[in-house]
Scaffold this motif. Structure first.
Motif, PDB file in Angstrom:
ATOM      1  N   MET A  23       8.214  53.342  64.563  1.00 16.33           N
ATOM      2  CA  MET A  23       9.003  53.798  65.773  1.00 16.33           C
ATOM      3  C   MET A  23       9.307  52.658  66.483  1.00 16.33           C
ATOM      4  SD  MET A  23       7.690  56.971  68.436  1.00 16.33           S
ATOM      5  CE  MET A  23       6.352  55.809  69.234  1.00 16.33           C
ATOM      6  N   GLY A  24      10.578  52.882  67.132  1.00 13.08           N
ATOM      7  CA  GLY A  24      11.308  51.749  67.904  1.00 13.08           C
ATOM      8  C   GLY A  24      11.286  50.362  67.571  1.00 13.08           C
ATOM      9  N   ARG A  25      11.197  50.194  66.254  1.00 10.10           N
ATOM     10  CA  ARG A  25      11.584  48.794  65.664  1.00 10.10           C
ATOM     11  C   ARG A  25      12.451  48.923  64.445  1.00 10.10           C
ATOM     12  NH1 ARG A  25       5.550  47.521  64.896  1.00 10.10           N
ATOM     13  NH2 ARG A  25       6.312  46.100  63.737  1.00 10.10           N
ATOM     14  N   SER A  26      12.719  47.637  64.010  1.00 17.62           N
ATOM     15  CA  SER A  26      13.418  47.318  62.649  1.00 17.62           C
ATOM     16  C   SER A  26      14.812  48.141  62.959  1.00 17.62           C
ATOM     17  CB  SER A  26      12.847  47.942  61.409  1.00 17.62           C
ATOM     18  OG  SER A  26      11.457  47.318  61.411  1.00 17.62           O
ATOM     19  N   PHE A  27      15.431  47.862  63.850  1.00 17.41           N
ATOM     20  CA  PHE A  27      16.621  48.647  64.142  1.00 17.41           C
ATOM     21  C   PHE A  27      17.464  47.616  63.593  1.00 17.41           C
ATOM     22  CE2 PHE A  27      16.139  50.663  68.573  1.00 17.41           C
ATOM     23  CZ  PHE A  27      15.236  51.499  67.893  1.00 17.41           C
ATOM     24  N   HIS A  28      18.933  47.950  63.254  1.00 19.01           N
ATOM     25  CA  HIS A  28      20.181  47.366  62.775  1.00 19.01           C
ATOM     26  C   HIS A  28      20.307  46.006  63.600  1.00 19.01           C
ATOM     27  CE1 HIS A  28      24.117  46.220  61.822  1.00 19.01           C
ATOM     28  NE2 HIS A  28      24.245  46.973  60.599  1.00 19.01           N
ATOM     29  N   PRO A  29      20.679  44.924  63.377  1.00 18.61           N
ATOM     30  CA  PRO A  29      21.002  43.744  64.096  1.00 18.61           C
ATOM     31  C   PRO A  29      22.013  43.936  65.195  1.00 18.61           C
ATOM     32  CG  PRO A  29      21.598  43.116  61.785  1.00 18.61           C
ATOM     33  CD  PRO A  29      20.803  44.742  61.788  1.00 18.61           C
ATOM     34  N   ASP A  30      22.968  44.889  64.997  1.00 11.72           N
ATOM     35  CA  ASP A  30      23.959  44.794  65.745  1.00 11.72           C
ATOM     36  C   ASP A  30      23.616  46.078  66.856  1.00 11.72           C
ATOM     37  OD1 ASP A  30      25.709  42.897  64.663  1.00 11.72           O
ATOM     38  OD2 ASP A  30      26.754  44.460  63.482  1.00 11.72           O
ATOM     39  N   PHE A  31      22.429  46.670  66.772  1.00  9.43           N
ATOM     40  CA  PHE A  31      22.153  47.853  67.735  1.00  9.43           C
ATOM     41  C   PHE A  31      20.942  47.578  68.508  1.00  9.43           C
ATOM     42  CE2 PHE A  31      20.040  52.404  67.858  1.00  9.43           C
ATOM     43  CZ  PHE A  31      20.979  52.834  68.786  1.00  9.43           C
ATOM     44  N   HIS A  32      21.486  47.284  69.942  1.00  7.34           N
ATOM     45  CA  HIS A  32      20.428  47.123  70.820  1.00  7.34           C
ATOM     46  C   HIS A  32      20.181  47.897  71.958  1.00  7.34           C
ATOM     47  CE1 HIS A  32      19.949  43.420  68.654  1.00  7.34           C
ATOM     48  NE2 HIS A  32      21.119  43.004  68.687  1.00  7.34           N
ATOM     49  N   PRO A  33      19.849  49.421  71.944  1.00  5.60           N
ATOM     50  CA  PRO A  33      20.009  50.344  73.199  1.00  5.60           C
ATOM     51  C   PRO A  33      19.026  49.613  74.087  1.00  5.60           C
ATOM     52  CG  PRO A  33      18.880  50.880  71.217  1.00  5.60           C
ATOM     53  CD  PRO A  33      19.507  49.720  70.816  1.00  5.60           C
ATOM     54  N   GLU A  34      19.629  49.950  75.484  1.00  3.03           N
ATOM     55  CA  GLU A  34      18.811  49.315  76.693  1.00  3.03           C
ATOM     56  C   GLU A  34      17.845  50.488  77.035  1.00  3.03           C
ATOM     57  OE1 GLU A  34      22.659  46.779  78.324  1.00  3.03           O
ATOM     58  OE2 GLU A  34      22.079  48.603  79.381  1.00  3.03           O
ATOM     59  N   LEU A  35      18.100  51.666  76.550  1.00  2.00           N
ATOM     60  CA  LEU A  35      16.919  52.786  76.937  1.00  2.00           C
ATOM     61  C   LEU A  35      16.433  53.345  75.791  1.00  2.00           C
ATOM     62  CD1 LEU A  35      19.226  54.149  79.933  1.00  2.00           C
ATOM     63  CD2 LEU A  35      17.193  52.880  80.015  1.00  2.00           C
ATOM     64  N   THR A  36      15.193  53.779  75.750  1.00  3.82           N
ATOM     65  CA  THR A  36      14.854  54.605  74.750  1.00  3.82           C
ATOM     66  C   THR A  36      14.947  56.126  75.031  1.00  3.82           C
ATOM     67  OG1 THR A  36      12.656  54.894  76.020  1.00  3.82           O
ATOM     68  CG2 THR A  36      12.769  53.040  74.654  1.00  3.82           C
TER      69      THR A  36
END
Length: 167
Positions: A23-36
């Motif tokens: 949960m909340g980790r291992s995101f695509h390298p181009d995906f950096h949301p600022e809010l959960t």
């Protein structure tokens, strides 16, 4: 780590998916949301009428201080107090809704955040990246951190996990 999730709510019956990432980790390298998703719900997004019938699918603490409205969409609940949403019928007509996430981008993001990965990830991440154009417009047209400037645009950015309060 592989967790089976069975969904049965107003918009999906007998839908099954697997959470395969933390949960909340291992995101695509181009995906950096600022809010959960939890932060978004607490700030006030989508007029409070989002995911009121599918809370069991997500952590209960997401909804503890969420600004929600059981009856109907209420723009006053939104952080900026304005309506920055289009009806689901518009989303469907434009082809933005896929069957596995009938509530749209935010449902996809919540499930992605929880660890699901799907065939729709690249498309949704592309859509998220495209919203950045609104950040440039705020920076060009508004004094820094003037939360009264372009409130509808700021609210729309919150809907896409960009923290427009910092712009």
């Amino acid at each position: 780590m592989r967790k089976r999730v069975s969904v049965h709510d107003r918009m999906q019956k007998k839908y099954i998916y697997f959470r395969t990432h933390p949960m909340g980790r291992s995101f695509h390298p181009d995906f950096h949301p600022e809010l959960t998703p939890k932060q978004m719900l607490q700030l006030g997004v989508f007029g409070g009428k989002y995911m009121t019938d599918c809370k069991r699918e997500f952590p209960s603490d997401w909804f503890r201080n969420a600004k929600q409205c059981q009856a109907e969409h209420n723009p006053k609940i939104n952080f900026f107090g304005v309506n920055a949403s289009q009806p689901l019928s518009v989303w469907r007509r434009k082809g933005w809704i896929y069957e596995e996430d009938p509530r749209g981008w935010f449902q996809w993001y919540c499930r992605y955040y929880m660890g699901r990965r799907s065939m729709d990830d690249d498309r949704q991440i592309s859509r998220w990246k495209a919203i950045r154009r609104h950040i440039a417009q705020l920076k060009k047209n508004c004094p820094k951190k003037d939360l009264n400037c372009r409130r509808k645009q700021r609210q729309a950015l919150l809907h896409w996990a960009y923290d427009s309060r910092k712009i």
